[in-house]
Design a protein around this motif. Sequence first.
Motif, short mmCIF file in Angstrom:
data_model
loop_
_atom_site.label_atom_id
_atom_site.label_comp_id
_atom_site.label_asym_id
_atom_site.label_seq_id
_atom_site.Cartn_x
_atom_site.Cartn_y
_atom_site.Cartn_z
N UNK B 95 17.37 43.54 -2.29
CA UNK B 95 16.22 42.70 -2.60
C UNK B 95 15.73 41.92 -1.40
N UNK B 96 16.63 41.61 -0.47
CA UNK B 96 16.23 40.86 0.71
C UNK B 96 15.84 41.77 1.87
N UNK B 97 16.22 43.05 1.77
CA UNK B 97 16.11 43.95 2.92
C UNK B 97 14.64 44.13 3.34
N UNK B 98 14.42 44.12 4.65
CA UNK B 98 13.09 44.31 5.23
C UNK B 98 12.79 45.78 5.51
N UNK B 99 13.78 46.63 5.47
CA UNK B 99 13.67 48.05 5.84
C UNK B 99 13.15 48.19 7.28
N UNK B 100 13.78 47.47 8.21
CA UNK B 100 13.27 47.44 9.58
C UNK B 100 14.12 48.25 10.53
N UNK B 101 15.25 48.72 10.15
CA UNK B 101 16.16 49.56 10.92
C UNK B 101 16.85 48.82 12.09
N UNK B 125 17.07 46.54 -12.68
CA UNK B 125 16.65 45.78 -13.86
C UNK B 125 17.09 44.33 -13.77
N UNK B 126 17.90 43.97 -12.78
CA UNK B 126 18.26 42.57 -12.62
C UNK B 126 18.53 42.29 -11.15
N UNK B 128 21.10 40.88 -9.86
CA UNK B 128 22.50 41.14 -9.47
C UNK B 128 22.65 42.58 -8.99
N UNK B 129 21.91 43.47 -9.63
CA UNK B 129 22.05 44.88 -9.28
C UNK B 129 21.58 45.16 -7.86
N UNK B 130 20.72 44.27 -7.33
CA UNK B 130 20.21 44.51 -5.98
C UNK B 130 21.29 44.33 -4.93
N UNK B 131 22.30 43.54 -5.26
CA UNK B 131 23.38 43.33 -4.30
C UNK B 131 24.43 44.41 -4.51
N UNK B 132 24.67 45.19 -3.46
CA UNK B 132 25.64 46.27 -3.60
C UNK B 132 26.88 45.97 -2.78
N UNK B 133 28.02 46.29 -3.35
CA UNK B 133 29.28 46.02 -2.67
C UNK B 133 29.97 47.33 -2.32
N UNK B 154 28.43 50.83 -11.46
CA UNK B 154 27.49 51.66 -10.72
C UNK B 154 26.05 51.21 -10.97
N UNK B 155 25.17 51.46 -10.00
CA UNK B 155 23.78 51.04 -10.13
C UNK B 155 23.08 51.96 -11.11
N UNK B 156 22.70 51.41 -12.25
CA UNK B 156 22.05 52.22 -13.28
C UNK B 156 20.56 52.30 -12.99
N UNK B 157 19.92 53.30 -13.54
CA UNK B 157 18.47 53.40 -13.43
C UNK B 157 17.99 53.89 -12.09
#
Lengths: 370, 170
Positions: B95-101, B125-126, B128-133, B154-157
Amino acid sequence: MTPAPLRTDQLFVNLGPQHPSTHGVLRVGLTLEGEVIMRAEPDIGYLHRGTEKLSEIRGWNQLVALSDRWDYCNAMGNNLAYCLAAEKLLTVEVPERAQHLRAVMCELNRIASHLIFFGTFGIDIGAFTPFLHAFREREMLLDLFESCTGARLTYNYIRIGGVMRDLPKGWPDLCREFLEFFKPRLQEYDTLLSFNPIFLDRTKTVGHISRESALNWGVSGPNLRASGVKADVRKLDPYCLYAKYDFEIPVGKTGCCWDRYYCRMLEIKESVRIVEQALGLLADGPVMAKGVAKILKPAPGESYGHVEAARGDLGVHLISDGNTAPYRLHVRAPSFMNLQILQELLVGQRMSDVIAILGSIDIVLGEVDR
Amino acid sequence: MRYFQTVLNACADIGKGLWITLRTMVKPAITVQYPDEKLVPYPGFRGVLLYDAEICISCSLCVKACPSECIQLESRKNEAGKRVPKVSWYSLDVGKCNFCRLCEEACPTKPKAVWHSRDFEAVFSSREEMVRYWRKGTEYPGQWYDPVTRTYKPVAGQVSLQTVPERILY
């Protein structure tokens, strides 16, 4: 005996902040008397993200990624303006191939940006088809950007000391192919919109900016050139290798909405010419200057770099105190300056012409508020 | 008389515009029927970030390079309490990522331990799901930590275009 003229009560109308023709979140407070505008106050700041403050914390290299977000329709120009200023501080020599690549990318991005203007201005006036045509061509441009930079809108491609990476194999041919496809499309646009009598009627008679008032308000870019001033940073203060390319600066005559529109259309043609020349001049070589560190610490000092972005003279003023982040970064945003003339321009116009005038000035709210 | 002339001229020009519209109408459509057909991005596309815990040497250069502070990590410690060049956990906030490489360019390993996949369908969908560990034993494409049940899920959807974690070598 003639009856005394009826007095109309003044009416206050909010245009925006959520209005499809404001091209973002802009609120214009209009005071009307009947249908005539007596006062217009642009109210900005809905999209403020504090980029200038943020840049006092972030590192020199990371700011390129943030500069994409000022004028998101013309991200390459933003990258270039910031990098030119930073390179002056660091005294970095940019290789020739990178200079040409920068010019190619900036001009292609200018075409993409003007295509958005062409489409959305048509929609503002009430013509929907040009929008679809413009976005069909823009899609091809974005594909070119995607294959080269990896992103479609916020490229982060031009870096301090050069560009991110070299062109993929066969990219110049793809680009030439696109330009060949694109040139006849410009005539199609003229038939569709430019010389349509309904469009001419709605735009030729409204929104005149005189030469003097354009200069007094600090208007720049196509808006200034439409008023007859031949001012372009690419000619007046050439950056990159623009002095080597042969191109014209289109100027308008009266400064009406149509002149501003047609100036941009002519500029697209010139951009196509510049891209062709720059692609022809591409020679093998490095695309990144040697000795640019990952964490930069320029010597204390000030620098100013400006480019001709799609919307005008975009300048970046940097002050370094020798730290890993700038002491101060100031952006001279062309959209911000161009927007201010609305206060004078809208007075005396009719309510139905507001959208035509607002659209013809072509602002991007991301750049106005930063 | 002039009035009729103007009307006729306007009609003729509308006709010109409509003729172009008509010509385009008979050409085949260039749009893609999205959920059924999908365009594959070009190599080097900056999609959702992926990470490989086996290659990572836990140097935290990506953490320093990130302009939006979306990466966090912690190094593993051995029995003596000394840090070893392996991660204990690594988290990425999409969610915070800029996709800037910038993180991928800063990564010193070969192949890169953190890289942009070509996956553009990041749907959550939430928050929390945006943060991946990433932890030892968890699988690609990373899992998210549910603070309520205190489990990794696991990240659903999310439908991944990219089944093989491909990356460009440069």
